[in-house]
Design a protein around this motif. Sequence first.
Motif, short mmCIF file in Angstrom:
data_model
loop_
_atom_site.label_atom_id
_atom_site.label_comp_id
_atom_site.label_asym_id
_atom_site.label_seq_id
_atom_site.Cartn_x
_atom_site.Cartn_y
_atom_site.Cartn_z
N UNK A 452 35.21 34.20 26.28
CA UNK A 452 35.08 33.20 25.21
C UNK A 452 35.03 33.91 23.86
N UNK A 453 35.85 33.46 22.92
CA UNK A 453 35.88 34.04 21.57
C UNK A 453 35.46 32.98 20.56
N UNK A 454 34.50 33.34 19.70
CA UNK A 454 34.07 32.46 18.61
C UNK A 454 34.91 32.83 17.40
N UNK A 455 35.73 31.91 16.93
CA UNK A 455 36.62 32.22 15.81
C UNK A 455 35.91 32.03 14.47
N UNK A 456 36.45 32.67 13.45
CA UNK A 456 35.79 32.64 12.14
C UNK A 456 35.74 31.24 11.54
N UNK A 457 36.64 30.35 11.95
CA UNK A 457 36.61 28.98 11.42
C UNK A 457 35.69 28.06 12.22
N UNK A 458 34.94 28.62 13.15
CA UNK A 458 33.99 27.82 13.92
C UNK A 458 34.58 27.17 15.14
N UNK A 459 35.81 27.53 15.48
CA UNK A 459 36.41 27.03 16.72
C UNK A 459 36.24 28.07 17.82
N UNK A 460 36.58 27.69 19.01
CA UNK A 460 36.34 28.56 20.17
C UNK A 460 37.58 28.61 21.05
N UNK A 461 37.97 29.82 21.45
CA UNK A 461 39.00 29.99 22.48
C UNK A 461 38.36 30.49 23.75
N UNK A 462 38.81 29.93 24.87
CA UNK A 462 38.24 30.32 26.15
C UNK A 462 39.38 30.63 27.12
N UNK A 463 39.30 31.77 27.74
CA UNK A 463 40.31 32.16 28.73
C UNK A 463 39.66 32.19 30.10
N UNK A 464 40.28 31.50 31.05
CA UNK A 464 39.80 31.57 32.43
C UNK A 464 40.98 31.92 33.34
N UNK A 465 40.69 32.26 34.57
CA UNK A 465 41.73 32.80 35.44
C UNK A 465 42.14 31.92 36.59
N UNK A 466 41.84 30.63 36.49
CA UNK A 466 42.20 29.72 37.58
C UNK A 466 43.20 28.67 37.10
N UNK A 467 44.36 28.58 37.75
CA UNK A 467 45.30 27.52 37.39
C UNK A 467 44.63 26.16 37.41
N UNK A 468 44.99 25.34 36.44
CA UNK A 468 44.39 24.01 36.27
C UNK A 468 45.16 23.01 37.12
N UNK A 469 44.58 22.66 38.27
CA UNK A 469 45.29 21.73 39.17
C UNK A 469 44.67 20.34 39.14
N UNK A 470 43.55 20.19 38.42
CA UNK A 470 42.92 18.87 38.47
C UNK A 470 42.11 18.53 37.25
N UNK A 471 42.41 19.20 36.13
CA UNK A 471 41.70 18.88 34.90
C UNK A 471 40.65 19.89 34.51
N UNK A 472 40.75 21.10 35.04
CA UNK A 472 39.69 22.07 34.78
C UNK A 472 39.66 22.53 33.32
N UNK A 473 40.82 22.54 32.64
CA UNK A 473 40.76 22.95 31.23
C UNK A 473 39.90 21.98 30.43
N UNK A 474 40.00 20.71 30.74
CA UNK A 474 39.17 19.73 30.05
C UNK A 474 37.70 19.90 30.43
N UNK A 475 37.43 19.99 31.73
CA UNK A 475 36.03 20.05 32.15
C UNK A 475 35.37 21.35 31.68
N UNK A 476 36.13 22.43 31.63
CA UNK A 476 35.56 23.70 31.17
C UNK A 476 35.29 23.64 29.67
N UNK A 477 36.22 23.06 28.92
CA UNK A 477 35.98 22.89 27.48
C UNK A 477 34.75 22.03 27.24
N UNK A 478 34.60 21.00 28.07
CA UNK A 478 33.44 20.11 27.90
C UNK A 478 32.14 20.84 28.20
N UNK A 479 32.12 21.65 29.24
CA UNK A 479 30.89 22.39 29.55
C UNK A 479 30.60 23.43 28.48
#
Lengths: 737, 81
Positions: A452-479
């Motif tokens: 997880x990277x905290x960007x200077x503009x207050x946004x966040x990038x997150x890299x994970x290693x599991x293909x999203x087959x059921x909405x995990x990018x959304x659920x991970x961003x939400x968590x």
Amino acid sequence: MKQDFKILGTRPIRPDGLDKVTGKAMFGSDKSVTGMLHARILRSPHAHAEIVSIDTSKAEALAGVKAVITGDDFADVENRWARYTMQNCMAQGRALYDGHAVAAVAAISKTVAAEALKLIEVEYKILPHVTDVDEAMAPGAPVLHEGVKARKLGDDVSGNTVGYYSFGHGDIEAGFANAELVIDRTFKTAAVHQGYIEPHGCLADLGGDGRGELWCSTQGHYMVREVCSEILGIDSSQLRVTASEIGGGFGGKTTVFIEPVALKLSQKAGKPVKLVMSREEVFRASGPTMSASMDIKIGMTKAGKITGAHAKLRYQGGAFPYQMVMMGAMSAFAAYDLEHVQAEGWDVMTNRPKMISYRAPGAPMAVYAVESVMDELCQKLELDPIDTRLMNAAREGTKSSYGPTFKAIGLVEALEAAKAHPHYSAPLAPNTGRGVSCGFWFNFGGQVSVSMAINADGTVNLIEGNPDIGGSRASISMMAAEALGIEYDRIRTIVGDTASVGFSDVTDGSRVTFAVGIATINAANAAIKEMCKRAAKIWEIDAEAVEWVDGAAQPSGHNAGNFPPMSLAEIAATSGKTGGPIAGHHEGAPDKAGVSFGVHMVDVEVDPETGFTSIKRYTAFQDVGKAIHPAYVEGQIQGGAVQGIGWALNEEYIYGEDGLLQNPGFLDYRIPVASDLPMIDAVIIEVPNPGHPYGVRGCGETAIVPPLAAVSNGVAQAIGVRMFELPMSPPKILKAL
Amino acid sequence: MARVVIFGSLRAFTNGEGEMEIDAQTTRELLRKLATLHPALAETIEAGVSLAIDGEVFKEAWFTPISAESEVVVMPLMVGG
């Protein structure tokens, strides 16, 4: 455990939605590069044959052909499971099923590649074959591989029997002796395909220096990297694998079928190679799930108490050793609190494509058989099917039939919700029946990496290693948003390639929202710790005197100082001056995934003239722990129900006496489409999983387990005849009538 | 000492013995002692097993702590879909 949420439980817009509806999303076959070649695979027309010789000279001489390979191009692999995978991708010595790959071509166009396939001359010596599980298990059956029979098995089963498992406790004979009614039935279910929309596709580029790039549609690109690098004899660090968007997997993309072939062709041709399966190839040569033959015996008192239960499960998993009946044996009676229970299972090889997981692998067929007998017992003893299940239901503290003692589980809550639902008391029309079934799946944890990277503009990038087959990018961003205390749309989660983030297990076992969620929360906590440290530096107080509340650092009390809260955005804006970039990461292997139960209820109408079954109403109840994004959760429950309906009513691999697959296409292999179905009403039950900080359980697989029996029980009530074989296609129902 | 339950078909490799007590602080130590006690089980343990420790299922987690009061159920390695 946290229970007061601001983000979890809301329904933000899915991050991949726009790309998918506008055609921008890149799937396995969508990537192209300048100078790439196109590959095609030659497949066996026989169910079982010795490959006496292969002459590729004419194909190699065709203008535009750049490489031809056969099984001889692959060196032996020490690990036997990797060797089976390799030999499934390309036959060595024998073709073991109709559709088994025997050679492959890379050429300047698909047309040239297809022409070249016709020029490959293969001499086969046809061998005896077997495709039925009971025949394959019987002594004297043609044995596919010598020396792989399960240890401790006797001469009463053939060498195709590669696994034996037994679970249970108590004394089942004593249990049956206490019963007032014992029912003993035999069931059969057909092999079915995962039926994903997107066929397998990849683009491989492997240079002579051993460095490679691979783009593919998969549920686990680290798995692809490990398997392919082992098969090709290259270092895993030198093969970078990127997972494309995935057009469905459902377990069917947890292995490789074409990637080693494309890589080998690329290596031989010195050019990138694109390889995409046709739908026919998907059916003939990518893994369906197992077919099954099962004996179920259950004893019950007149009041509805189960006194004893015994299951014998025989699964066929195709042409190579595999281990999956175990999951069926463990799932069969998991819904019930039983004193005397035993479930046994045998894994059997046949001349069919090698099985691969399909959503709760092994469980749907076993539970179908058990829940059918439960329904018949209730029918004969004139008992309410839900009350009877409630009387016997597993709950917290129950010693499960497969060993562990359950922690907090939600089966009773799901059954009570089903009983109270208006669906259960709604009147039934003529020729209509109502079926009910329980279902169960384990859910898993496993290895995971998040950065997880905290960007200077207050946004966040997150890299994970599991293909999203059921909405995990959304659920991970939400968590991540919940943990950091910021808005959901300030976060972008992507699935990194194998060189950009640490190892992650395959996306399977309903594990990603659970396991990646824990890693995400831990990564957020690491970033929060650093942000508190930066605030402390600015305020010139101790880092321990700073706490994180609602997305901001603040002094933990009056004694710490009197400073206004400093938000994530404010801390991030000065990060370059306070110590550099702020990030958090976590690598781990969380367990305690928490099992999941579901209860499905369906009204079916059977046309007595045609035998056609239509689904009139369907309601699914499932304990999901905590629904991060309820719309995705409902989608998982609906999708599982629909796939189970297809399994119950129409889907089946049909083999002829010649051992050849008769229906390798969607015209003859009938999956449910939208017009076949009513809206599936998904009812979410939330019994928090104590093994997750937010109470999450996996929710992707349980929903495919109950529909088979629910539909079958409904059909039994509608037509007054019980079916013991799936699918219940119109000809079979007409015959039963 | 932890109470170790060998489940189902794995008992074929422990001469039918279904329960035993093993003094171990972690799962790794427990599995090592179990393999020494029942060499026929060593191949299965090496290939991978799942453990349920007081009801929580763990997969190949070597350093999970085990208390003297724990119940550890040894099961075949579980895989998903």
